[in-house]
Each structure stands twice: as structure tokens, then as C-alpha cells.
Design a protein around this motif. Sequence first.
Motif, PDB file in Angstrom:
ATOM      1  N   PHE A   1       0.829  -1.211   0.000  1.00 16.07           N
ATOM      2  CA  PHE A   1       0.000   0.000   0.000  1.00 16.07           C
ATOM      3  C   PHE A   1       0.861   1.258   0.000  1.00 16.07           C
ATOM      4  N   SER A   2       1.983   1.210  -0.709  1.00  9.96           N
ATOM      5  CA  SER A   2       2.887   2.361  -0.693  1.00  9.96           C
ATOM      6  C   SER A   2       3.085   2.998  -2.064  1.00  9.96           C
ATOM      7  N   LEU A   3       2.564   2.397  -3.119  1.00  7.02           N
ATOM      8  CA  LEU A   3       2.672   3.001  -4.448  1.00  7.02           C
ATOM      9  C   LEU A   3       1.464   3.919  -4.641  1.00  7.02           C
ATOM     10  N   LEU A   4       1.542   5.091  -4.033  1.00  3.74           N
ATOM     11  CA  LEU A   4       0.394   5.991  -3.943  1.00  3.74           C
ATOM     12  C   LEU A   4       0.481   7.171  -4.903  1.00  3.74           C
ATOM     13  N   ASP A   5       1.642   7.353  -5.541  1.00  2.21           N
ATOM     14  CA  ASP A   5       1.806   8.476  -6.455  1.00  2.21           C
ATOM     15  C   ASP A   5       1.309   8.123  -7.853  1.00  2.21           C
TER      16      ASP A   5
END
Length: 238
Positions: free
Chosen positions: A123-127
Motif C-alpha cells: 500500500f505504498s505506491l500511492l503516487d
Amino acid sequence: MDSPSVLPDLEPLRAWDGAAEAYAAAVRAGADPVRRVTERAIVDLVRQVPTGPVLDAGCGEGWLARELASHGHEVVALDGSARMIELAEAAGGDIEYGEIPFSVAAQEPRRLLGAFGTIVFNFSLLDQRITPILSAAGAVLFPYGRILIQAAHPAAMLGDVPEYRDGWRHIEEVAPGVTLMRAVPWYFRTFTTWVLELRRAGLLLVETYEPLDPATGRPVSLMLHVTIPERRPKPSAG
């Protein structure tokens, strides 16, 4: 809630800095039943195949890094939010932490602090622009290593948005009833866009997984198992 413009790299990081304490408290309380499903799913997937050092890329307050380290994995954990890294380090564990935004790591993959058998984006590829950091991850992956991505399931996140399309949205709750003082932006992408991003980064999609909410039987996340294509030697001219 969508925003028509592309957000600067630093704006989401500032938002996460401001949300860090509320986010960490909600994660550590463990009160969200859906989150318990996604946490178990990513831990189990990482531990299926021990493949050397693990990079927790976008580690947040460090729960996954601590969990993996407690099972004997060698873990490096990175995040672009300075406050998140402070909270992660304060929680302890035999983990090497580093503060580095994805935009910087994408330009200098050596700053990812090593080479890895498993790289996790939980859940860290938010860009909006994720091809550069995925390419950088591929550059520091062991041959036959793997990249594991867990993200919001496209079908589960439609909500009140009338169209199934890519676009900026905002996280307003980090757990049921736990509202952030400041909404945090993230970029929603369809399944087709996920596949295209992987291809653009020169990565190969191996498998997909869809953890289900036992209460509803519906998917709560999309998990992607990715690797670099086999590096075959070029045929000789003779």
C-alpha cells in the motif's frame, strides 16, 4: 474525492508527516478487521519463499518490517516521511531504516541500501508516477528475486465514484471511526493500468492474488507478484 491536477512529489509526504501519529496509533491498535486480512496476506506471501534480504519500500510506521524481522528475515525499511521513520525506529526491532522519497530513489537506486531477494510495496505506491521507482526496484533485485505489491483493489474502491478510471483520491480514515485531521492523497489506478505500469518498468507479472473479506466474500486488496525477465545472454555474432 478526485483532484484534476498532478500533485507535487512533496505534497503527499507532508500529508503523511501530519497524519503519522494517527496512522501509527490506528495500525498498532489492530481494530480494523479488513486490515487484519491484508496484513496477514502480505506477511504470508513474503514468507512463502525465503529469498534473501527483504526491502520494505514505503514502510510507514514499520509494522511489516518488525513482523518480518521477528521471523528472522533480514529487513531494510525505507519511507519518504521523516515522521514515519522516527515512529518506526522508536518501536525497535533489528531493522535498518532509511528516509528517502521514491522520487530520489528512482534516480539513484543505490540509495535503496542494498540488493534484495524480495522487495515489498505494501500500500505504498500511492503516487501517479510509479514506473521510475519500479524500474529502480528491478535494478536492485536479485536474479529470480521478486517484487510483491499490495494495493487497493480496483473493484473494492469504486465507492461513490461513477466512473472506473484512474485519478487522484484521498484517504480520510485510517481505520473505522479514526478520521485523519488532514486527508492524505493517493492515486487510484485500474487493473489495466497496473499491468501497463509493470510493463513500462520492464517487469514481468507472475501471479495475482485477491485476499477476501471473510465477512462479505469480497476482495479487500489486489496483490501482484512481479519479477524481472530472465536475463539471457545475447547470441554471438558468429
